[in-house]
Design an enzyme around this catalytic site. Sequence first.
Site, PDB file in Angstrom:
ATOM      1  N   HIS A  70     104.989 115.663  60.227  1.00 23.73           N
ATOM      2  CA  HIS A  70     103.805 116.092  59.109  1.00 23.73           C
ATOM      3  C   HIS A  70     104.450 117.513  58.342  1.00 23.73           C
ATOM      4  CE1 HIS A  70     100.429 117.715  57.292  1.00 23.73           C
ATOM      5  NE2 HIS A  70      99.701 116.398  57.813  1.00 23.73           N
ATOM      6  N   GLU A  91     103.169 110.509  52.843  1.00 15.05           N
ATOM      7  CA  GLU A  91     102.264 111.722  52.590  1.00 15.05           C
ATOM      8  C   GLU A  91     102.889 112.694  51.732  1.00 15.05           C
ATOM      9  OE1 GLU A  91      98.923 112.548  55.663  1.00 15.05           O
ATOM     10  OE2 GLU A  91     100.467 113.582  56.135  1.00 15.05           O
TER      11      GLU A  91
END
Length: 252
Positions: free
Chosen positions: A101, A170
């Site tokens: 992430h 993302e």
Amino acid sequence: MSSKSTYFIANWKMNGSPKDLIQIKNLDFFIKNRFKKHNKLIVYCPPQPLIAYFAKKIRSKNIKFGSQDVSNNNFAFGAFTGEVSSHILKNSGAEYVIIGHSEKRLAGDNYNTIKQKINNANQNKLKIIFCIGESLKENKNKNSLLILKKQILASLEKGLNFKNILFAYEPVWSIGTGIIPSQSYLIKVFSELKKILIRHYSVKSPKLLYGGSVNAQNIQSLKMIPNCNGYLIGGASLTSKNFIDIIQNYYS
Ligand code: PGA
């Protein structure tokens, strides 16, 4: 949309308490009663101390649990203060783990750490939600595809069980900003990701997710992206009301 499951993955980040079990219970009730026929999978990734508690309380074939991180040390147990191994995660009820992430990359995870985490999770048969994404600057400089390719090639070894890997695109500039990429941009990125994965790893039908400011409004346009198998959702997954609205609008 393919016949594969659609994933709705909740990344709670540093939020949540035992009282929030009610949010998951509400969602469980809703999908059992309203969306039985749809092929979907909800994965909650709360802070690690909550995983075992939630996983014990919620027994549902549509709801699974995951961690937001895992240790890069390749040991089940040992003298690694503050670390949580994939073995311990598995025993606590996690079936998934988010790795790569951008918030963890910012906090120090580099290509090598991410590779080690992926290998550890793979060895312990945790399903991996591997996040990739370019920064705003990289996007403005038209380097997105190059960066994505680099993030993939630098951290994924060839022998992994790719059936257990979900790829979450993302864009960093989209996380928590309320801004999402255009449909045409996402279509291009997803088709390029497919090409990279087939060329370098022979993965014919990768599971690709989109993440970044997903909400009940923009899901209407996000659901039109071909090859997109689901969503990684931060802020809008914290309350059952917002999360249910997303799922409801996705299927409407
Ligand atoms: P957001 O977060 O939905 O709040 O933008 C997504 C993520 O960081 O995974």
